[in-house]
Motif scaffolding. Structure first.
Motif, PDB file in Angstrom:
ATOM      1  N   THR A  12       0.867  -1.177   0.000  1.00 19.31           N
ATOM      2  CA  THR A  12       0.000   0.000   0.000  1.00 19.31           C
ATOM      3  C   THR A  12       0.903   1.227   0.000  1.00 19.31           C
ATOM      4  N   ARG A  13       0.333   2.375  -0.300  1.00 26.89           N
ATOM      5  CA  ARG A  13       1.123   3.614  -0.288  1.00 26.89           C
ATOM      6  C   ARG A  13       1.718   3.853   1.100  1.00 26.89           C
ATOM      7  N   ALA A  14       0.930   3.609   2.147  1.00 25.72           N
ATOM      8  CA  ALA A  14       1.412   3.806   3.517  1.00 25.72           C
ATOM      9  C   ALA A  14       2.530   2.813   3.850  1.00 25.72           C
ATOM     10  N   LYS A  53      12.511  12.759   9.626  1.00 23.87           N
ATOM     11  CA  LYS A  53      12.280  11.405   9.116  1.00 23.87           C
ATOM     12  C   LYS A  53      11.469  10.576  10.107  1.00 23.87           C
ATOM     13  N   ALA A  54      11.699  10.791  11.403  1.00 22.11           N
ATOM     14  CA  ALA A  54      10.894  10.089  12.408  1.00 22.11           C
ATOM     15  C   ALA A  54       9.438  10.537  12.330  1.00 22.11           C
ATOM     16  N   ALA A  55       9.202  11.806  12.049  1.00 27.13           N
ATOM     17  CA  ALA A  55       7.829  12.299  11.889  1.00 27.13           C
ATOM     18  C   ALA A  55       7.171  11.655  10.671  1.00 27.13           C
ATOM     19  N   GLU A  56       7.913  11.492   9.581  1.00 27.60           N
ATOM     20  CA  GLU A  56       7.381  10.829   8.387  1.00 27.60           C
ATOM     21  C   GLU A  56       7.019   9.375   8.689  1.00 27.60           C
ATOM     22  N   LEU A  57       7.873   8.707   9.443  1.00 24.98           N
ATOM     23  CA  LEU A  57       7.600   7.326   9.832  1.00 24.98           C
ATOM     24  C   LEU A  57       6.338   7.254  10.692  1.00 24.98           C
ATOM     25  N   ARG A  58       6.224   8.163  11.637  1.00 26.28           N
ATOM     26  CA  ARG A  58       5.034   8.221  12.494  1.00 26.28           C
ATOM     27  C   ARG A  58       3.774   8.439  11.658  1.00 26.28           C
ATOM     28  N   GLU A  59       3.860   9.339  10.681  1.00 23.75           N
ATOM     29  CA  GLU A  59       2.696   9.626   9.839  1.00 23.75           C
ATOM     30  C   GLU A  59       2.282   8.400   9.020  1.00 23.75           C
ATOM     31  N   ALA A  60       3.246   7.660   8.504  1.00 23.48           N
ATOM     32  CA  ALA A  60       2.922   6.449   7.742  1.00 23.48           C
ATOM     33  C   ALA A  60       2.220   5.430   8.638  1.00 23.48           C
ATOM     34  N   LEU A  61       2.725   5.247   9.842  1.00 18.13           N
ATOM     35  CA  LEU A  61       2.106   4.305  10.767  1.00 18.13           C
ATOM     36  C   LEU A  61       0.735   4.796  11.232  1.00 18.13           C
ATOM     37  N   THR A  62       0.594   6.092  11.425  1.00 18.81           N
ATOM     38  CA  THR A  62      -0.700   6.659  11.807  1.00 18.81           C
ATOM     39  C   THR A  62      -1.728   6.415  10.712  1.00 18.81           C
ATOM     40  N   LEU A  63      -1.340   6.649   9.469  1.00 19.33           N
ATOM     41  CA  LEU A  63      -2.240   6.425   8.349  1.00 19.33           C
ATOM     42  C   LEU A  63      -2.666   4.960   8.274  1.00 19.33           C
ATOM     43  N   HIS A  65      -2.783   2.828  10.727  1.00 20.85           N
ATOM     44  CA  HIS A  65      -3.657   2.553  11.865  1.00 20.85           C
ATOM     45  C   HIS A  65      -5.067   3.092  11.617  1.00 20.85           C
ATOM     46  N   ARG A  66      -5.166   4.306  11.096  1.00 19.73           N
ATOM     47  CA  ARG A  66      -6.483   4.906  10.814  1.00 19.73           C
ATOM     48  C   ARG A  66      -7.260   4.112   9.777  1.00 19.73           C
ATOM     49  N   ARG A  67      -6.556   3.505   8.846  1.00 20.72           N
ATOM     50  CA  ARG A  67      -7.212   2.706   7.808  1.00 20.72           C
ATOM     51  C   ARG A  67      -7.598   1.319   8.295  1.00 20.72           C
ATOM     52  N   GLY A  68      -7.272   1.016   9.533  1.00 19.66           N
ATOM     53  CA  GLY A  68      -7.618  -0.286  10.074  1.00 19.66           C
ATOM     54  C   GLY A  68      -6.555  -1.345   9.831  1.00 19.66           C
ATOM     55  N   GLU A  69      -5.400  -0.925   9.353  1.00 15.08           N
ATOM     56  CA  GLU A  69      -4.295  -1.878   9.168  1.00 15.08           C
ATOM     57  C   GLU A  69      -3.636  -2.071  10.526  1.00 15.08           C
ATOM     58  N   SER A  70      -4.129  -3.057  11.271  1.00 19.93           N
ATOM     59  CA  SER A  70      -3.671  -3.235  12.644  1.00 19.93           C
ATOM     60  C   SER A  70      -2.450  -4.141  12.755  1.00 19.93           C
ATOM     61  N   GLU A  71      -2.121  -4.841  11.700  1.00 20.45           N
ATOM     62  CA  GLU A  71      -0.967  -5.745  11.729  1.00 20.45           C
ATOM     63  C   GLU A  71      -0.004  -5.398  10.616  1.00 20.45           C
ATOM     64  N   LEU A  72       1.280  -5.554  10.911  1.00 23.77           N
ATOM     65  CA  LEU A  72       2.309  -5.406   9.885  1.00 23.77           C
ATOM     66  C   LEU A  72       2.503  -6.767   9.216  1.00 23.77           C
ATOM     67  N   HIS A  73       2.512  -6.780   7.928  1.00 26.19           N
ATOM     68  CA  HIS A  73       2.750  -8.023   7.189  1.00 26.19           C
ATOM     69  C   HIS A  73       4.259  -8.212   7.063  1.00 26.19           C
ATOM     70  N   THR A  74       4.829  -8.836   8.095  1.00 24.54           N
ATOM     71  CA  THR A  74       6.286  -8.885   8.232  1.00 24.54           C
ATOM     72  C   THR A  74       6.973  -9.605   7.074  1.00 24.54           C
ATOM     73  N   ALA A  75       6.376 -10.652   6.548  1.00 27.96           N
ATOM     74  CA  ALA A  75       7.012 -11.368   5.439  1.00 27.96           C
ATOM     75  C   ALA A  75       7.122 -10.459   4.216  1.00 27.96           C
ATOM     76  N   THR A  76       6.046  -9.766   3.896  1.00 29.89           N
ATOM     77  CA  THR A  76       6.035  -8.880   2.737  1.00 29.89           C
ATOM     78  C   THR A  76       6.948  -7.682   2.954  1.00 29.89           C
ATOM     79  N   LEU A  77       6.856  -7.074   4.125  1.00 29.76           N
ATOM     80  CA  LEU A  77       7.695  -5.918   4.416  1.00 29.76           C
ATOM     81  C   LEU A  77       9.171  -6.318   4.497  1.00 29.76           C
ATOM     82  N   GLY A  78       9.431  -7.491   5.025  1.00 26.88           N
ATOM     83  CA  GLY A  78      10.810  -7.996   5.059  1.00 26.88           C
ATOM     84  C   GLY A  78      11.377  -8.190   3.667  1.00 26.88           C
ATOM     85  N   ARG A  79      10.547  -8.715   2.743  1.00 30.61           N
ATOM     86  CA  ARG A  79      11.000  -8.869   1.350  1.00 30.61           C
ATOM     87  C   ARG A  79      11.318  -7.510   0.742  1.00 30.61           C
ATOM     88  N   ALA A  80      10.476  -6.532   1.009  1.00 30.50           N
ATOM     89  CA  ALA A  80      10.724  -5.185   0.488  1.00 30.50           C
ATOM     90  C   ALA A  80      12.028  -4.628   1.046  1.00 30.50           C
TER      91      ALA A  80
END
Length: 105
Positions: A12-14, A53-63, A65-80
């Motif tokens: 996702t963009r976030a 950069k920490a503020a940008e990271l916070r904003e991505a995680l906030t977005l 969370h607001r969208r209901g993405e409550s879990e990080l997809h570690t396998a996919t994010l790890g591949r990235a």
């Protein structure tokens, strides 16, 4: 010739912003690392940039969370992270072994 990198997994963009911000922070921490740095000025500049950069990271995680993405997809994010050379970049954050010391000792 440079080998072709594997494609990035679909994010996702976030999630993309999360990965980008995280790696930028890792790069900055590598520049700040007193065991690897070369000068106070470059470390100072990296530390100053770390705030935004920490503020940008916070904003991505906030977005996410607001969208209901409550879990990080570690396998996919790890591949990235691996595709974007995250392992090498993260090594600069660690304390290097002493000269002549064996790793893990």
């Amino acid at each position: 010739m440079v080998p072709e990198l594997p494609p990035l997994p679909a994010l996702t963009r976030a999630e993309g912003q999360l990965i980008d911000s995280y790696l930028e922070i890792v790069d900055l921490l590598g520049r700040i690392n007193p065991a690897r740095g070369t000068g106070t000025y470059s470390s100072l500049r990296a530390a100053q940039a770390l705030v935004s950069k920490a503020a940008e990271l916070r904003e991505a995680l906030t977005l996410m969370h607001r969208r209901g993405e409550s879990e990080l997809h570690t396998a996919t994010l790890g591949r990235a992270l691996r595709v974007l050379d995250g392992e090498r970049r993260a090594r600069r954050v660690t304390v290097p072994p002493q000269d002549g010391a064996r790793p893990g000792v």
